[in-house]
Design an enzyme around this catalytic site. Structure first.
Site, mmCIF file in Angstrom:
data_model
loop_
_atom_site.group_PDB
_atom_site.id
_atom_site.type_symbol
_atom_site.label_atom_id
_atom_site.label_comp_id
_atom_site.label_asym_id
_atom_site.label_seq_id
_atom_site.Cartn_x
_atom_site.Cartn_y
_atom_site.Cartn_z
ATOM 1 N N GLY A 8 0.863 -1.177 0.000
ATOM 2 C CA GLY A 8 0.000 0.000 0.000
ATOM 3 C C GLY A 8 0.899 1.226 0.000
ATOM 4 N N SER A 9 0.940 1.918 -1.140
ATOM 5 C CA SER A 9 1.867 3.048 -1.252
ATOM 6 C C SER A 9 1.117 4.382 -1.210
ATOM 7 C CB SER A 9 2.695 2.927 -2.532
ATOM 8 O OG SER A 9 1.840 3.003 -3.657
ATOM 9 N N GLY A 10 0.049 4.418 -0.424
ATOM 10 C CA GLY A 10 -0.624 5.692 -0.169
ATOM 11 C C GLY A 10 0.266 6.569 0.693
ATOM 12 N N GLN A 11 -0.296 7.681 1.172
ATOM 13 C CA GLN A 11 0.515 8.644 1.909
ATOM 14 C C GLN A 11 1.133 8.033 3.164
ATOM 15 O OE1 GLN A 11 -1.206 12.597 2.432
ATOM 16 N NE2 GLN A 11 -2.752 12.101 0.911
ATOM 17 N N MET A 12 0.297 7.344 3.970
ATOM 18 C CA MET A 12 0.800 6.894 5.264
ATOM 19 C C MET A 12 1.847 5.797 5.105
ATOM 20 S SD MET A 12 0.679 7.734 8.358
ATOM 21 C CE MET A 12 -0.811 8.728 8.547
ATOM 22 N N GLY A 13 1.529 4.789 4.283
ATOM 23 C CA GLY A 13 2.483 3.710 4.070
ATOM 24 C C GLY A 13 3.806 4.245 3.545
ATOM 25 N N ALA A 146 0.949 12.064 7.430
ATOM 26 C CA ALA A 146 2.002 11.452 6.611
ATOM 27 C C ALA A 146 3.024 12.506 6.189
ATOM 28 C CB ALA A 146 1.373 10.787 5.390
ATOM 29 N N LYS A 197 -11.631 8.163 16.609
ATOM 30 C CA LYS A 197 -11.377 9.592 16.435
ATOM 31 C C LYS A 197 -11.693 10.074 15.023
ATOM 32 C CE LYS A 197 -7.916 9.129 13.747
ATOM 33 N NZ LYS A 197 -7.587 9.699 12.451
ATOM 34 N N ARG A 264 -9.230 14.885 5.068
ATOM 35 C CA ARG A 264 -10.564 14.612 4.538
ATOM 36 C C ARG A 264 -11.646 14.488 5.600
ATOM 37 N NH1 ARG A 264 -8.067 9.997 0.875
ATOM 38 N NH2 ARG A 264 -6.534 10.294 2.515
#
Lengths: 349, 349
Positions: A8-13, A146, A197, A264
């Site tokens: 998973g290469s989204g922002q957090m990963g 991130a 949260k 978001r």
């Protein structure tokens, strides 16, 4: 030095590669089926399109598409699951079986599943039950944007899992002077705190939208704080119900604070607070994954079910209930301020 | 309709007149010895100098100087103590003896006294012990900016005291659609929560000052959240030590949130975060009452004493200890980020 494969290469990963590279590890960043363009961009010039940052140019950082997973896994010491909550079943079904049993997994996915009986299940427990009964998955929670981590801001998270010794080993791989890591064996406590949260960030941001909509010069700081305080109260009672270490409220609150600053979940609340309907909000944010809507809806569903069984009382969660009505019942914005009031005769209990 | 005499015409005491007047009560606003100019201004044109708002022009709102207290008290149903923490002994010594025993008192003063043995005493208990053994004083806590309340923003506070029935009566005097009031008999819990947050607002705002000082475009949201989260953790453990209803963390957190948005506690932290010494900060804020410094110092003193007695461990309060060093030991800014790390083996305890 170890080899870490992030799926998973989204922002957090992707941002997790920063402390890992600083520690000299090899990072293999594998795009999910949704991340093809991100991997193309990274391969071109190391620029991460959605993170809006350049990742370090080093041989130690390698990029893979999901079809190349078989090339990424050999020699891996630790797998990081960096998918969004929409990829939880995909990860369980498609990826988990491919990861050898002796490789630990650390998940950064935030969220919970609402069960038919009203209970809420955190993802490490869900994966174990549904996809791999023998596997204990470790997880990250806490306030972390991130971009902040990529910029090496001081960032304070917690890692959770069943085995303290394994947690210490995982921490040793990630910790840097700027990446501050607590360890806890209360998996449900940490994961529930940071999942909850998201929904309450949406709820608190409604006040920010109400503030922006006003044209009378009033800052509405008291109003926003009212929602922050009520969010804390409702999250505390949910953690209490789930038999968590109540000190984990720190992560719920810290993560709530960071989440209402940007992103978001905040935007959904902001737009609802300005008076948009949820359909209008979705139209405006077309194509974006909106985890806050999912978790708020699931939590509200759980509270309603548990309320019917007299285990919880939905009257204790007026903010969550109103958010659910806004999200799923086409209600007009009408924050139930006076329903927040309680009488707590603690000393005479 | 009742007659409410507010003693102390600073921002907070004065703002309470708004819900009271909305409910048709008569409000007698009595300036403390420090409030002479404020009363002069109010008498001239109802403008409150420090609140920067006009109070309503109505026969039901009357202004008194402290020398006129004897005129203000007759017929009073409830006295509000609106002095700052620097007026606590003045109120106990000079004012308390003049208030008939059958008149209830509601205090809005936030703070605690640090005892020689390391314990922290909230003001209602302090007044009872030092000045009037027979009197139970009621108190207000929670996130409320005086301007927000004056502007009739939704504002969510709690009233505490020993007797629930009296609390309900006091609430009935104040409550309006915008003034949302919880009731609790956990006096120590509420008062400790909202006192502690002043020191921790200073601590959290240090991150905001560090952010402002940076010139690299980094927002430092993760860093500020780290301090917010650590503040929550340390306040939680202090409430736990004081045997409070832990749900009161909601007030500590809600009030922390509001306090880091604006005001003097925030400014002290902000300037320290920019690298100013405490002497430079005091010079810049000359003449202003700085309650955050008092409460942070007192709390740190208590923790150090209790740590020597092995009742608490000052290592569990690294943020508070550093703030104390900045305030009282001329230390250079050096946030002990890595000292925040803990290992919480909750499941195996």
């Amino acid at each position: 030095m170890s080899v870490i494969t992030v799926i998973g290469s989204g922002q957090m990963g992707s941002s997790l590669s920063i402390p890992l590279l600083d520690n000299g590890h090899e990072v293999r960043l594998v795009g999910s089926p949704l991340d093809g363009e991100i991997i193309d961009g990274l391969r071109e010039n190391n620029h991460h399109k959605t993170l809006m940052r350049d990742l370090p140019k080093t041989d130690k950082l390698k990029f893979y598409k999901i079809e190349e997973l078989d090339k990424a896994l050999p020699g891996t010491d630790l797998v990081v699951c960096g998918v969004s909550s929409f990829g939880v079943d995909w990860f369980g079904k498609e990826i988990l079986p491919k990861i050898p049993k002796d490789i630990e997994i650390l998940s950064v996915t935030k969220g919970m599943i609402n069960e038919d009986d009203g209970n809420l299940t955190v993802y490490p427990d869900y994966w174990k039950r549904e996809y791999d009964n023998d596997r204990d998955i470790y997880a990250i929670g806490g306030p972390c944007t991130a971009r902040g981590l990529t910029d090496k801001e001081e960032t304070f998270v917690a890692f959770c899992g069943v085995d303290v010794e394994k947690l210490k080993w995982i921490k040793s791989i990630f910790e840097t002077p700027y990446y501050i890591i607590n360890l806890t064996t209360d998996v449900v406590g940490l994961e529930a705190a940071v999942a909850l949260k998201n929904g309450y960030a949406l709820a608190t941001a409604i006040g920010m939208g109400m503030a922006e909509k006003r044209d009378d010069g009033i800052k509405f700081i008291n109003g926003i704080s009212t929602l922050f305080q009520q969010s804390t109260k409702e999250m505390f009672e949910l953690l209490e119900f789930m038999n968590c270490d109540l000190k984990n409220i720190m992560y719920a609150v810290g993560d709530l604070y960071v989440t209402v600053q940007a992103g978001r979940s905040r935007t959904v609340g902001l737009l609802l607070g300005k008076g948009l309907s949820i359909e209008e909000v979705k139209k405006e944010l077309k194509g974006q994954t909106l985890e806050a809507i999912v978790i708020a809806t699931r939590t509200a569903d759980a509270v309603r079910k548990l309320s019917k069984k007299n285990i919880l009382d939905e009257k204790d969660f007026p903010l969550l209930m109103h958010v659910d009505e806004l999200l799923n019942k086409d209600a007009k914005l009408n924050v139930p301020w006076k329903d927040f009031e309680i009488i707590d005769d603690y000393k005479n209990k």
